[in-house]
Design a protein around this motif. Structure first.
Motif, PDB file in Angstrom:
ATOM      1  N   ASP A   1       0.848  -1.186   0.000  1.00  0.00           N
ATOM      2  CA  ASP A   1       0.000   0.000   0.000  1.00  0.00           C
ATOM      3  C   ASP A   1       0.887   1.239   0.000  1.00  0.00           C
ATOM      4  O   ASP A   1       1.732   1.440   0.848  1.00  0.00           O
ATOM      5  N   ASN A   2       0.634   2.078  -0.963  1.00  0.00           N
ATOM      6  CA  ASN A   2       1.519   3.189  -1.251  1.00  0.00           C
ATOM      7  C   ASN A   2       0.980   4.538  -0.828  1.00  0.00           C
ATOM      8  O   ASN A   2       1.652   5.546  -0.956  1.00  0.00           O
ATOM      9  N   ASP A   3      -0.244   4.564  -0.347  1.00  0.00           N
ATOM     10  CA  ASP A   3      -0.906   5.837  -0.102  1.00  0.00           C
ATOM     11  C   ASP A   3      -0.536   6.348   1.286  1.00  0.00           C
ATOM     12  O   ASP A   3      -1.357   6.372   2.206  1.00  0.00           O
ATOM     13  N   TRP A   4       0.713   6.774   1.420  1.00  0.00           N
ATOM     14  CA  TRP A   4       1.188   7.206   2.737  1.00  0.00           C
ATOM     15  C   TRP A   4       0.466   8.452   3.207  1.00  0.00           C
ATOM     16  O   TRP A   4       0.088   8.549   4.378  1.00  0.00           O
ATOM     17  N   ASP A   5       0.286   9.391   2.301  1.00  0.00           N
ATOM     18  CA  ASP A   5      -0.354  10.639   2.703  1.00  0.00           C
ATOM     19  C   ASP A   5      -1.775  10.388   3.200  1.00  0.00           C
ATOM     20  O   ASP A   5      -2.192  10.907   4.234  1.00  0.00           O
ATOM     21  N   GLY A   6      -2.498   9.573   2.443  1.00  0.00           N
ATOM     22  CA  GLY A   6      -3.862   9.263   2.848  1.00  0.00           C
ATOM     23  C   GLY A   6      -3.910   8.525   4.166  1.00  0.00           C
ATOM     24  O   GLY A   6      -4.754   8.818   5.022  1.00  0.00           O
ATOM     25  N   ALA A   7      -3.005   7.586   4.332  1.00  0.00           N
ATOM     26  CA  ALA A   7      -2.992   6.823   5.575  1.00  0.00           C
ATOM     27  C   ALA A   7      -2.690   7.733   6.759  1.00  0.00           C
ATOM     28  O   ALA A   7      -3.281   7.592   7.841  1.00  0.00           O
ATOM     29  N   PHE A   8      -1.796   8.676   6.542  1.00  0.00           N
ATOM     30  CA  PHE A   8      -1.472   9.606   7.626  1.00  0.00           C
ATOM     31  C   PHE A   8      -2.701  10.422   7.994  1.00  0.00           C
ATOM     32  O   PHE A   8      -3.074  10.521   9.169  1.00  0.00           O
ATOM     33  N   ARG A   9      -3.340  10.964   6.981  1.00  0.00           N
ATOM     34  CA  ARG A   9      -4.481  11.823   7.234  1.00  0.00           C
ATOM     35  C   ARG A   9      -5.631  11.063   7.903  1.00  0.00           C
ATOM     36  O   ARG A   9      -6.228  11.524   8.869  1.00  0.00           O
ATOM     37  N   LYS A  10      -5.894   9.853   7.393  1.00  0.00           N
ATOM     38  CA  LYS A  10      -6.986   9.080   7.978  1.00  0.00           C
ATOM     39  C   LYS A  10      -6.656   8.627   9.400  1.00  0.00           C
ATOM     40  O   LYS A  10      -7.496   8.688  10.302  1.00  0.00           O
ATOM     41  N   GLY A  11      -5.423   8.172   9.590  1.00  0.00           N
ATOM     42  CA  GLY A  11      -5.033   7.749  10.933  1.00  0.00           C
ATOM     43  C   GLY A  11      -5.099   8.896  11.921  1.00  0.00           C
ATOM     44  O   GLY A  11      -5.547   8.730  13.064  1.00  0.00           O
ATOM     45  N   LEU A  12      -4.664  10.068  11.462  1.00  0.00           N
ATOM     46  CA  LEU A  12      -4.733  11.239  12.331  1.00  0.00           C
ATOM     47  C   LEU A  12      -6.181  11.557  12.689  1.00  0.00           C
ATOM     48  O   LEU A  12      -6.497  11.898  13.838  1.00  0.00           O
ATOM     49  N   ASP A  13      -7.051  11.425  11.727  1.00  0.00           N
ATOM     50  CA  ASP A  13      -8.472  11.644  11.998  1.00  0.00           C
ATOM     51  C   ASP A  13      -8.995  10.659  13.051  1.00  0.00           C
ATOM     52  O   ASP A  13      -9.705  11.038  13.981  1.00  0.00           O
ATOM     53  N   PHE A  14      -8.639   9.405  12.900  1.00  0.00           N
ATOM     54  CA  PHE A  14      -9.059   8.414  13.887  1.00  0.00           C
ATOM     55  C   PHE A  14      -8.554   8.783  15.273  1.00  0.00           C
ATOM     56  O   PHE A  14      -9.290   8.735  16.264  1.00  0.00           O
ATOM     57  N   LEU A  15      -7.285   9.149  15.323  1.00  0.00           N
ATOM     58  CA  LEU A  15      -6.709   9.483  16.629  1.00  0.00           C
ATOM     59  C   LEU A  15      -7.406  10.692  17.245  1.00  0.00           C
ATOM     60  O   LEU A  15      -7.739  10.697  18.438  1.00  0.00           O
ATOM     61  N   LEU A  16      -7.657  11.700  16.437  1.00  0.00           N
ATOM     62  CA  LEU A  16      -8.340  12.888  16.956  1.00  0.00           C
ATOM     63  C   LEU A  16      -9.766  12.548  17.384  1.00  0.00           C
ATOM     64  O   LEU A  16     -10.276  13.099  18.366  1.00  0.00           O
ATOM     65  N   ASP A  17     -10.408  11.625  16.646  1.00  0.00           N
ATOM     66  CA  ASP A  17     -11.733  11.158  17.071  1.00  0.00           C
ATOM     67  C   ASP A  17     -11.660  10.600  18.482  1.00  0.00           C
ATOM     68  O   ASP A  17     -12.528  10.859  19.318  1.00  0.00           O
ATOM     69  N   GLY A  18     -10.613   9.805  18.729  1.00  0.00           N
ATOM     70  CA  GLY A  18     -10.487   9.206  20.055  1.00  0.00           C
ATOM     71  C   GLY A  18     -10.144  10.226  21.123  1.00  0.00           C
ATOM     72  O   GLY A  18     -10.621  10.155  22.261  1.00  0.00           O
ATOM     73  N   LEU A  19      -9.329  11.201  20.757  1.00  0.00           N
ATOM     74  CA  LEU A  19      -8.857  12.162  21.759  1.00  0.00           C
ATOM     75  C   LEU A  19      -9.931  13.174  22.124  1.00  0.00           C
ATOM     76  O   LEU A  19     -10.044  13.581  23.283  1.00  0.00           O
ATOM     77  N   ALA A  20     -10.686  13.592  21.148  1.00  0.00           N
ATOM     78  CA  ALA A  20     -11.696  14.618  21.410  1.00  0.00           C
ATOM     79  C   ALA A  20     -12.950  14.285  20.621  1.00  0.00           C
ATOM     80  O   ALA A  20     -13.163  14.824  19.538  1.00  0.00           O
ATOM     81  N   PRO A  21     -13.737  13.393  21.148  1.00  0.00           N
ATOM     82  CA  PRO A  21     -14.947  12.967  20.439  1.00  0.00           C
ATOM     83  C   PRO A  21     -15.743  14.178  19.964  1.00  0.00           C
ATOM     84  O   PRO A  21     -15.916  15.140  20.713  1.00  0.00           O
ATOM     85  N   ARG A  22     -16.143  14.135  18.727  1.00  0.00           N
ATOM     86  CA  ARG A  22     -16.816  15.304  18.152  1.00  0.00           C
ATOM     87  C   ARG A  22     -18.113  15.572  18.923  1.00  0.00           C
ATOM     88  O   ARG A  22     -18.942  14.694  19.089  1.00  0.00           O
TER      89      ARG A  22
END
Lengths: 232, 232
Positions: free
Chosen positions: B210-231
């Motif tokens: 899987d080559n989509d590093w940028d996408g993986a970073f962005r999506k993973g960051l979103d997941f982490l932020l979801d966990g840290l500060a639930p919308r």
DNA sequence: TGATTGACTCGTACGGCGTACGATTAAATT
DNA sequence: AATTTAATCGTACGCCGTACGAGTCAATCA
């Protein structure tokens, strides 16, 4: 043309090369072997750190000449590769509690991963530079299988795995390298306090003085898992 | 006793040391200075990687003798420290969109952080080994302030910051080091396919391809932020 | 003015590193 | 007994960071 050994497997035929005639040097060292080289390299790394591993010093500890090592390994890099992977073996969750919930299993494996690397603080910073050995791949496989079984969508699976990898790697590297002495810690506090007009928030929350690393890891991991697989 | 320079500031008096008499060597290099040394070190690191930075080579690029560098820096380590911090400056979010939501601000800063390090792939693996320079502290301060303003509880603040730090650090180090050539990538696929009975799940999800590093970073960051500060 | 000082540069040299190369030896095989 | 293979190791080479001290100027002082 002296084709070197490269993969696994080593015979280990009993042999002695001590002294030809006079028994003056009856060092009863066992013969060299990949296993012994790797185990000794780990010891040396534990004792002296990454920069402390020199082929000559490793050979000294093994009671051999430096160049003898090159029969068993291709070069120094390979010593690092083997030492790293040898330290990352995972034996699985304790057999007693066989089938916990998936979260427990993930947390157990990742905490064990971190603990293994912190037991050998040179390993964390080596991990990203090296090829993925079998023990590393096994952990990734287990992680993948567990998350998949827990209902993480296929489209999110790789993202989830890399996120957890990133978290564990970052946490462990940071912990291993930030293990300041009390003096360093005091100096950091001093420096930050002096600059508190520039960094008021992290000064107030005592970011750099908080040393509950284990708790922070566990809590952060929980947050991340919350984001990756919202409960129920 | 030749007390060396150490901190910042450099005079830079115009002077020439070319050739005493014959004008054969009219290299019109500007004189050495910390700034020039650091900038050239960054160039050299970009071109040759961490292992490619040698004092002699750096001096060559500067048109000076190797030992001249030691008037301006204490040792090679200091060159690394200075090069690293010089690369991590943050200019803040684009002025046009001044006050976005906190999430946008966090994501922007962290993506910029990662991008800065990927522009200089040697920097990520250097970061954890070095002291926190002012540019790094500023980023942490901004992160802390933003999260705090977003309603993250004080008790969770440090955990949140370290989690994001870990994530960014791990993602960037991994990305910078896993940037395999196509050959390597093919070899990895080959190897994994051959072992697919051992690692069926990560083989199936093509984790290593899987080559989509940028996408993986962005999506993973979103997941982490979801966990840290639930919308909401 | 001439002497002195201090900022800066650099040639040489030293010890230590990874490892190429080839000699050496002991065991296994023929 | 002769040959091949597995393993060990001494020597040497090229490269590294950098200690040391001698050189070269510009500014300052007498």
């Amino acid at each position: 043309m002296a084709a070197k050994r490269s993969g696994a497997g080593s015979k280990g035929s009993g042999r002695r090369g001590a002294s030809p005639q006079s028994g003056q040097e009856q060092r009863s060292e066992p013969p060299l072997s990949l296993e012994r080289i790797v185990a000794t390299a780990v010891d040396l790394l534990d004792a002296e750190g990454v920069d402390g591993l020199k082929m000559r010093r490793l050979a000294d500890r093994l009671g051999s000449g430096a160049m003898s090592l090159y029969w068993h390994v291709g070069n120094k890099e390979e010593v690092f590769d083997l030492a790293l992977d040898s330290v990352l073996e995972y034996r699985g969750p304790s057999d007693i509690v066989e089938s916990r919930d998936w979260r427990g299993e993930v947390v157990h494996m990742l905490e064990d991963w971190r603990a293994s690397m912190l037991r050998h603080p040179w390993s964390a910073s080596l991990l990203p530079r090296r090829a993925l050995g079998p023990n590393i791949l096994s952990r990734l496989e287990l992680l993948s299988k567990t998350l998949s079984g827990a209902g993480v969508a296929d489209a999110d699976l790789n993202v989830a795995i890399w996120s957890l990898w990133n978290f564990v790697l970052g946490a462990t590297i940071t912990r291993a390298n930030f293990d300041l002495s009390d003096d360093d810690r005091a100096a950091a506090q001093q420096r930050l306090t002096g600059l508190s007009q520039h960094y008021p928030t992290i000064e107030r929350s005592r970011l750099l003085l908080d040393n509950d690393w284990d708790g922070a890891f566990r809590k952060g991991l929980d947050f991340l898992l919350d984001g990756l697989a919202p409960r129920q």
